[in-house]
Motif scaffolding. Structure first.
Motif, mmCIF file in Angstrom:
data_model
loop_
_atom_site.group_PDB
_atom_site.id
_atom_site.type_symbol
_atom_site.label_atom_id
_atom_site.label_comp_id
_atom_site.label_asym_id
_atom_site.label_seq_id
_atom_site.Cartn_x
_atom_site.Cartn_y
_atom_site.Cartn_z
ATOM 1 N N PHE A 1 0.906 -1.015 -0.015
ATOM 2 C CA PHE A 1 0.066 -0.128 0.158
ATOM 3 C C PHE A 1 0.901 1.341 -0.028
ATOM 4 C CE2 PHE A 1 0.120 -1.686 4.430
ATOM 5 C CZ PHE A 1 0.558 -0.712 5.176
ATOM 6 N N ALA A 2 2.171 1.305 0.254
ATOM 7 C CA ALA A 2 3.111 2.294 0.221
ATOM 8 C C ALA A 2 3.787 2.676 -1.370
ATOM 9 C CB ALA A 2 3.991 2.221 1.439
ATOM 10 N N TYR B 1 -7.734 0.549 -1.286
ATOM 11 C CA TYR B 1 -7.531 0.632 -2.960
ATOM 12 C C TYR B 1 -8.431 1.563 -3.435
ATOM 13 C CZ TYR B 1 -6.058 -0.712 -7.674
ATOM 14 O OH TYR B 1 -5.996 -0.762 -9.150
ATOM 15 N N PRO B 2 -8.154 2.370 -4.628
ATOM 16 C CA PRO B 2 -6.688 2.683 -5.158
ATOM 17 C C PRO B 2 -5.849 3.668 -4.242
ATOM 18 C CG PRO B 2 -8.275 3.792 -6.379
ATOM 19 C CD PRO B 2 -9.007 3.247 -5.425
ATOM 20 N N LEU C 1 -4.336 -7.550 -7.206
ATOM 21 C CA LEU C 1 -5.506 -6.814 -6.933
ATOM 22 C C LEU C 1 -5.148 -5.437 -6.740
ATOM 23 C CD1 LEU C 1 -7.506 -9.411 -4.475
ATOM 24 C CD2 LEU C 1 -7.978 -8.731 -6.936
ATOM 25 N N THR C 2 -4.295 -5.232 -6.308
ATOM 26 C CA THR C 2 -4.015 -3.556 -5.933
ATOM 27 C C THR C 2 -2.838 -2.750 -6.670
ATOM 28 O OG1 THR C 2 -2.470 -3.936 -4.119
ATOM 29 C CG2 THR C 2 -4.838 -4.098 -3.774
ATOM 30 N N GLN D 1 -8.325 -5.574 6.772
ATOM 31 C CA GLN D 1 -8.956 -4.808 5.806
ATOM 32 C C GLN D 1 -8.477 -5.513 4.429
ATOM 33 O OE1 GLN D 1 -7.830 -0.705 6.153
ATOM 34 N NE2 GLN D 1 -8.580 -0.212 4.140
ATOM 35 N N PHE D 2 -7.104 -5.853 4.237
ATOM 36 C CA PHE D 2 -6.843 -6.527 2.873
ATOM 37 C C PHE D 2 -7.860 -7.826 2.680
ATOM 38 C CE2 PHE D 2 -2.852 -4.342 2.683
ATOM 39 C CZ PHE D 2 -3.173 -3.285 1.418
#
Length: 427
Positions: free
Chosen positions: A177-178, A208-209, A304-305, A362-363
């Protein structure tokens, strides 16, 4: 005609036979961009003499300067000991006094480092000369540096911030996520207190996103980190490694400018593209995934992200991960046992103050709403827990693939080897 794919996760191995009509790609780092540098010492020294967007250490420091050296903890494969020897020789040449050098591990909210891990990171020669400190959020003192424009309160370890220059040693690879590791991440979260880290890792930044893998500019977490790091006099030394932990590039200098040069090198190796989205993707757990489900779960981010995910909406992810230590996260167990429904888990997290490791829950909840997650693990106890969360576990990857091909003989399959070193996207 069948193709043989070998999967590895810790001690967990499997040979899988996939029909060539179904198997569209086996994604691995680009070999041409993965070659190690011939003389790493020369490259590090060259980068220290010609830093990016920064003066050299000789111009930044004097013999009376105080220097904090911040290094990665044991969760990274950074060749810290190797780089430290070169850096300390440079500081000695500048005549920086040993008593003015602080050695700090950037473990953030991670557990404290064991003596054996310190030996591996620093080597006995350095440990005998310097006292090494952890970022101990329960006992250390922190200095307040105001808030970022996004409202993150900035509390940094006083032991580090008392220096005239903070030199961070880290590595650059993709991050769930970073965008990427390295750079400002050594400051936030590396030497920050819990309040700062949790604010930076808030629900909306990670979702996301806003939380994105493989894009340093669009990641809200990284934007916030870099604004925070600019409050301090930071000089980074970051390496880019291939999947054999060999150095393929070194960058030094400004916390943003130098970092982006390293990102470019990593992307040349890691960015791979597919022409069409896949129905099913097999993700190999690799080294982190061999430890526990919490670590393995981040491997799913590669499908996915990313900016243009390679998995179809409601597609299938087969996660091949040994997970010998089981779940690895209390918050996943607590929330999924309490709420069961991924939508309810996300609703709870969105409405609550940030919690340690909430990003894992969360993921998982987000993944379950966007894909069908299949886990292949040798851990029987973990299988039982995952089944209670509505996650399917097959006895083998072969059994799972055969099952889905039986349902749809035209199913498109891709295999992702070593996801830590890949950024898959659609063309």
């Amino acid at each position: 005609m069948f193709k043989i794919v070998e999967l590895f996760s810790g001690d967990f191995e499997e040979k899988v036979f996939i029909h060539s009509e179904n198997l569209k790609a086996i994604l691995i780092p680009k070999e041409s961009a993965s070659r190690p540098v011939e003389n790493p010492r020369d490259v590090v020294e060259k980068m220290l003499n010609m830093p990016v967007d920064s003066k050299s250490l000789e111009l930044l420091l004097s013999e009376d300067s105080r220097v904090s050296i911040v290094v990665d903890d044991a969760t990274r494969q950074t060749p810290t000991k190797f780089i430290l020897k070169i850096l300390l020789k440079k500081l000695e040449k500048i005549r920086v006094k040993k008593k003015n050098i602080v050695m700090q591990i950037a473990n953030g909210l991670h557990r404290l480092t064991t003596l054996e891990e310190k030996k591996k990171i620093f080597g006995m020669e350095i440990l005998e000369k310097f006292e090494v400190h952890d970022n101990d959020t329960k006992n250390d003192q922190y200095q307040y540096f105001g808030e970022t424009s996004k409202g993150t309160p900035l509390f940094f370890n006083k032991r580090v911030t008392s220096a005239d220059l903070i030199v961070t040693i880290g590595m650059i690879k993709s991050h769930s996520f970073a965008g990427f590791t390295g750079g400002a991440k050594s400051i936030l979260q590396g030497i920050s207190n819990e309040k700062t880290v949790l604010s930076n890792h808030r629900f909306e930044f990670i979702e996301y996103p806003n939380g994105i893998l493989g894009d340093a500019e669009k990641s809200m977490v990284r934007q916030d980190m870099e604004e925070a790091a600019k409050k301090l006099p930071v000089f980074i030394i970051n390496v880019v490694l291939n999947d054999k932990n060999q150095i393929i590039d070194v960058v030094a200098g400004d916390v943003i400018g130098a970092h982006r040069k390293g990102v470019e090198a990593f992307k040349k190796m890691a960015e791979v593209f597919l022409k069409e989205p896949m129905d099913l993707v097999v993700v190999e757990g690799g080294y982190p995934g061999s430890i526990n489900f919490y670590q393995a779960l981040f491997g799913c981010n590669v499908v996915l992200t990313t900016p243009k995910p390679v998995l179809k909406e409601n597609g299938i992810i087969i996660l091949f991960a040994q997970c010998k230590e089981g779940m690895g996260s209390d918050i996943i167990e607590e929330l999924f046992t309490t709420y069961r429904d991924p939508k309810k888990v996300l609703k709870y997290l969105k409405a609550s103050s940030p919690l340690p490791e909430q990003w894992a829950a969360q993921f998982l909840a987000s993944f379950l709403l966007r894909a069908r997650l299949i886990v292949i693990t040798s851990n029987t106890l973990l299988k039982d827990k995952l089944k209670n969360f509505g996650i399917t576990c097959f006895n083998s990857t072969q059994e799972a693939i055969d099952n889905f091909i039986a349902e749809n003989e035209k199913i498109n399959v891709a295999v992702i080897k070593n996801p830590d070193f890949l950024i898959p996207n659609l063309e």
